[in-house]
Motif scaffolding. Structure first.
Motif, PDB file in Angstrom:
ATOM      1  N   SER A  92       0.851  -1.188   0.000  1.00 48.00           N
ATOM      2  CA  SER A  92       0.000   0.000   0.000  1.00 48.00           C
ATOM      3  C   SER A  92       0.881   1.230   0.000  1.00 48.00           C
ATOM      4  CB  SER A  92      -0.907   0.023   1.224  1.00 48.00           C
ATOM      5  OG  SER A  92      -1.835  -1.018   1.156  1.00 48.00           O
ATOM      6  N   SER A  93       0.384   2.280  -0.607  1.00 43.47           N
ATOM      7  CA  SER A  93       1.123   3.533  -0.638  1.00 43.47           C
ATOM      8  C   SER A  93       1.057   4.201   0.734  1.00 43.47           C
ATOM      9  CB  SER A  93       0.498   4.468  -1.682  1.00 43.47           C
ATOM     10  OG  SER A  93       0.982   5.779  -1.525  1.00 43.47           O
ATOM     11  N   THR A 122      -4.235   3.245  -2.456  1.00 44.76           N
ATOM     12  CA  THR A 122      -3.465   2.966  -3.667  1.00 44.76           C
ATOM     13  C   THR A 122      -2.528   1.803  -3.381  1.00 44.76           C
ATOM     14  OG1 THR A 122      -3.594   5.253  -4.421  1.00 44.76           O
ATOM     15  CG2 THR A 122      -1.832   3.918  -5.338  1.00 44.76           C
ATOM     16  N   THR A 123      -2.589   0.776  -4.248  1.00 41.69           N
ATOM     17  CA  THR A 123      -1.785  -0.421  -4.024  1.00 41.69           C
ATOM     18  C   THR A 123      -0.857  -0.685  -5.203  1.00 41.69           C
ATOM     19  OG1 THR A 123      -3.584  -1.788  -4.893  1.00 41.69           O
ATOM     20  CG2 THR A 123      -3.478  -1.506  -2.499  1.00 41.69           C
ATOM     21  N   PHE A 124       0.264  -1.335  -4.911  1.00 37.81           N
ATOM     22  CA  PHE A 124       1.287  -1.637  -5.903  1.00 37.81           C
ATOM     23  C   PHE A 124       1.645  -3.116  -5.820  1.00 37.81           C
ATOM     24  CE2 PHE A 124       1.806   2.684  -4.455  1.00 37.81           C
ATOM     25  CZ  PHE A 124       1.937   3.406  -5.628  1.00 37.81           C
ATOM     26  N   ALA A 174      -0.120  -0.906 -10.570  1.00 39.25           N
ATOM     27  CA  ALA A 174      -0.682  -0.131  -9.466  1.00 39.25           C
ATOM     28  C   ALA A 174      -2.155   0.109  -9.727  1.00 39.25           C
ATOM     29  CB  ALA A 174       0.048   1.199  -9.330  1.00 39.25           C
ATOM     30  N   ALA A 199      -4.937   2.869  -8.331  1.00 35.14           N
ATOM     31  CA  ALA A 199      -5.040   4.126  -7.597  1.00 35.14           C
ATOM     32  C   ALA A 199      -6.394   4.255  -6.905  1.00 35.14           C
ATOM     33  CB  ALA A 199      -4.828   5.299  -8.556  1.00 35.14           C
ATOM     34  N   ARG A 206      -4.640  10.650  -7.878  1.00 36.65           N
ATOM     35  CA  ARG A 206      -3.497   9.769  -7.625  1.00 36.65           C
ATOM     36  C   ARG A 206      -3.065   9.052  -8.894  1.00 36.65           C
ATOM     37  NH1 ARG A 206       1.179   9.137  -5.476  1.00 36.65           N
ATOM     38  NH2 ARG A 206       1.624   7.011  -4.864  1.00 36.65           N
ATOM     39  N   LEU A 264       0.575   9.106 -10.744  1.00 43.34           N
ATOM     40  CA  LEU A 264       1.307   7.905 -11.164  1.00 43.34           C
ATOM     41  C   LEU A 264       1.684   7.996 -12.639  1.00 43.34           C
ATOM     42  CD1 LEU A 264      -0.756   5.107  -9.389  1.00 43.34           C
ATOM     43  CD2 LEU A 264       1.547   5.854  -8.807  1.00 43.34           C
TER      44      LEU A 264
END
Length: 133
Positions: free
Chosen positions: A60-61, A67-69, A79, A81, A86, A90
Motif C-alpha cells: 500500500s502507498s 493505492t496499491t502496488f 498499481a 489508484a 493519484r 502515477l
C-alpha cells in the motif's frame, strides 16, 4: 440494434434478481472502462490473460492507503489508484521514465520493459498503451 439503455436495464434486472453482474460491473460496462479494487485483483486478470506474474505481495502507498502496488518480477509492475488525482500522479511519474511503455485505464496502470506483454493484456482487459519518449 439494441440501445445501451436497454442493455443496461436488462443487466440491472439480472442484478436485482441475483443472477447477474454487480452494480459496479454494470457501471464499468456503461463507461467501457475496467476498474479494480486493488493490485491483487488486477494481477489476477493479468495472470488470467496468460502473462506471468509470480508475486502476490501487494504493497500500500504510505501517502494514499487506498493505492496499491505489486511488482511481478524485474520486468513488470502494476498499481491501482484510489482516486483520479493519484492515478494522474502515477501517470506523470511514469511519463518521466525513459522508454517505459505502460498500459492504463480508469484507475490502474501496468508498466513493463517492453510492449509485448502489454499488447497481450490490452487485448484481454482493455486499456491504452502509452510509450514514454
Amino acid at each position: 440494434m439494441r440501445s445501451p439503455a436497454t442493455a443496461l436495464l436488462a443487466l440491472s434486472v439480472l442484478v436485482l434478481t441475483g443472477c447477474g453482474p454487480t452494480a459496479d460491473d454494470i457501471a464499468a460496462m456503461a463507461d467501457g472502462e475496467t476498474t479494480y479494487d486493488d493490485a491483487l485483483a488486477l494481477r489476477q486478470d493479468v495472470v488470467d490473460a496468460g502473462v506471468e506474474c509470480p508475486s502476490v505481495e501487494q504493497m500500500s502507498s504510505p501517502a494514499a492507503a487506498g493505492t496499491t502496488f505489486l511488482q511481478c518480477d524485474g520486468t513488470m509492475a502494476m498499481a491501482v489508484a484510489d482516486s483520479e488525482e493519484r492515478l494522474a500522479e502515477l501517470l506523470a511519474g511514469i511519463g518521466g521514465e525513459e522508454h517505459a511503455p505502460f498500459l492504463h485505464e480508469a484507475n490502474w496502470i501496468v508498466i513493463a520493459r517492453s510492449e509485448a506483454p502489454l499488447e497481450v493484456l490490452q487485448a484481454e482487459i482493455g486499456g491504452r498503451i502509452t510509450a514514454s519518449p
